[in-house]
Design an enzyme around this catalytic site. Structure first.
Site, PDB file in Angstrom:
ATOM      1  N   HIS A  61     -21.273  16.879 -77.274  1.00  0.00           N
ATOM      2  CA  HIS A  61     -22.544  17.491 -76.872  1.00  0.00           C
ATOM      3  C   HIS A  61     -22.910  18.591 -76.171  1.00  0.00           C
ATOM      4  O   HIS A  61     -23.325  19.394 -75.833  1.00  0.00           O
ATOM      5  CB  HIS A  61     -23.218  16.081 -76.901  1.00  0.00           C
ATOM      6  CG  HIS A  61     -24.960  16.224 -76.784  1.00  0.00           C
ATOM      7  ND1 HIS A  61     -26.006  16.138 -75.405  1.00  0.00           N
ATOM      8  CD2 HIS A  61     -25.439  16.490 -77.798  1.00  0.00           C
ATOM      9  CE1 HIS A  61     -26.989  16.948 -75.896  1.00  0.00           C
ATOM     10  NE2 HIS A  61     -26.639  16.592 -77.613  1.00  0.00           N
ATOM     11  N   CYS A  62     -21.894  18.053 -74.588  1.00  0.00           N
ATOM     12  CA  CYS A  62     -21.811  19.066 -73.705  1.00  0.00           C
ATOM     13  C   CYS A  62     -21.311  20.609 -74.526  1.00  0.00           C
ATOM     14  O   CYS A  62     -21.605  20.960 -73.292  1.00  0.00           O
ATOM     15  CB  CYS A  62     -20.849  18.967 -72.492  1.00  0.00           C
ATOM     16  SG  CYS A  62     -21.609  16.845 -71.803  1.00  0.00           S
TER      17      CYS A  62
END
Length: 338
Positions: A323-324
């Site tokens: 997600h980062c």
């Protein structure tokens, strides 16, 4: 701000380039990145930022045949969730007006170099011919979760640090995010994972999986420093309600069983840092006994999507996961401000 499960036009990512930043492990990091990019590109276009010619050549060799467009952009690092634009939409579906908010990025309170990454949204605006709003506040995309219906989640440990927006209170953030992202109700958890250099981003611990359901990380070992913090978060979530005043459905998601340590101490591996795309969910895996059970928790929560476990054992050395390193561009018509 649309929910992540809303239809995407593309996913934006940045290619890893600095061996020193990856503590000499750039090769395995690039191998895992390539697998993630190829997976995303099976379902939707990937817009890939590359720092230089070497990065582009390396990426093209690994991603040959994938649905990827390349953009030469000066970069400091790869965490595009935090330094990239946050897209917002007026209306619904493919006819909606699409623009984005450009927040300041200071590498999680000045922990690393960030001048190049802070300018990435301006490049995206140029590439898309898209209107956007430049804000003076510091805010990272990993610090906010939304359900697409005006409900948001964040952590005090991140937003209330004096290295981001000194003096901005919970009430101030609520007003700011209502104005910029359409969040009508902002829910606060206390903190995140031990040794998370983001100061406890919400996307490493607690995520919306639909409009009324969250998954939240739990640590079963009472001796682990994460146990108490995650337990407080769990208890808080069970008392929280959505914008209609209805209780949230809360699903427990285990943290990895084994402690992972890197060059700078304990790492923050988590299964909550998954990425939701068009027809798929990419879930980080660490070669851990809880890899399979985490997938078993998540699969029933995403009917109609392929839940795919991919290795993130090298990527987590940098402090984050899938997600980062991703940022979704929702479908919609590019708004030029005219």
């Amino acid at each position: 701000m649309p929910a992540e499960w809303a239809a995407h036009a593309a996913t934006w990512m940045s290619w890893p380039a600095d061996d020193e930043l990856w503590f000499g492990h750039l090769e395995p990091v690039r191998a895992e990145f390539a697998e993630l990019v190829r997976t995303v590109a099976r379902f939707e276009p990937v817009q890939l930022l590359v720092r230089d010619s070497e990065s582009e050549q390396d990426a093209r060799a690994r991603l040959h045949g994938a649905n990827v467009a390349y953009h030469h952009v000066p970069l400091d690092d790869v965490w595009l969730r935090d330094n990239g634009p946050i897209f917002v939409r007026r209306g619904e579906g493919r006819e909606a007006d699409l623009a984005f908010v450009n927040w300041r990025f200071n590498a999680w309170g000045g922990k690393f170099e960030s001048d190049h990454d802070d300018r990435v949204p301006e490049y995206v605006a140029q590439a898309l011919g898209m209107a956007h709003w430049d804000r003076p506040e510091v805010l990272e995309g990993g610090g906010i979760e939304v359900n697409g219906l005006g409900l948001g989640l964040t952590t005090r440990s991140c937003f209330l640090t004096d290295t981001r927006n000194p003096g901005l209170s919970e009430e101030g953030y609520a007003a700011l995010l209502a104005e910029t992202l359409g969040i009508r109700k902002l829910l606060w958890l206390d903190g995140g994972l031990e040794n998370d250099h983001t100061d406890g981003h919400i996307d490493t611990i607690t995520r919306f999986v639909d409009e009324t359901t969250v998954v939240t990380s739990v640590e079963s070992d009472p001796a682990d420093p994460n146990h108490a913090v995650m337990a407080r978060n769990l208890a808080a979530l069970r008392e929280m309600t959505d914008t209609a005043g209805e209780p949230l459905r809360v699903v427990e998601l285990p943290l990895p069983a084994n402690r992972l340590d890197g060059a700078e101490g304990r790492l923050p591996p988590t299964y909550a840092n998954f990425y939701i795309g068009n027809g798929f969910v990419a879930v980080p895996q660490y070669g851990d006994p809880h890899d399979g059970p985490a997938l078993d928790v998540l699969r029933p929560l995403f009917p109609g999507r392929e839940v795919i476990g991919l290795s993130s054992r090298a990527i987590i050395e940098g402090g984050g996961s899938f997600h980062c390193v991703t940022q979704q561009q929702p479908v919609g018509l590019t708004w030029t401000g005219e």
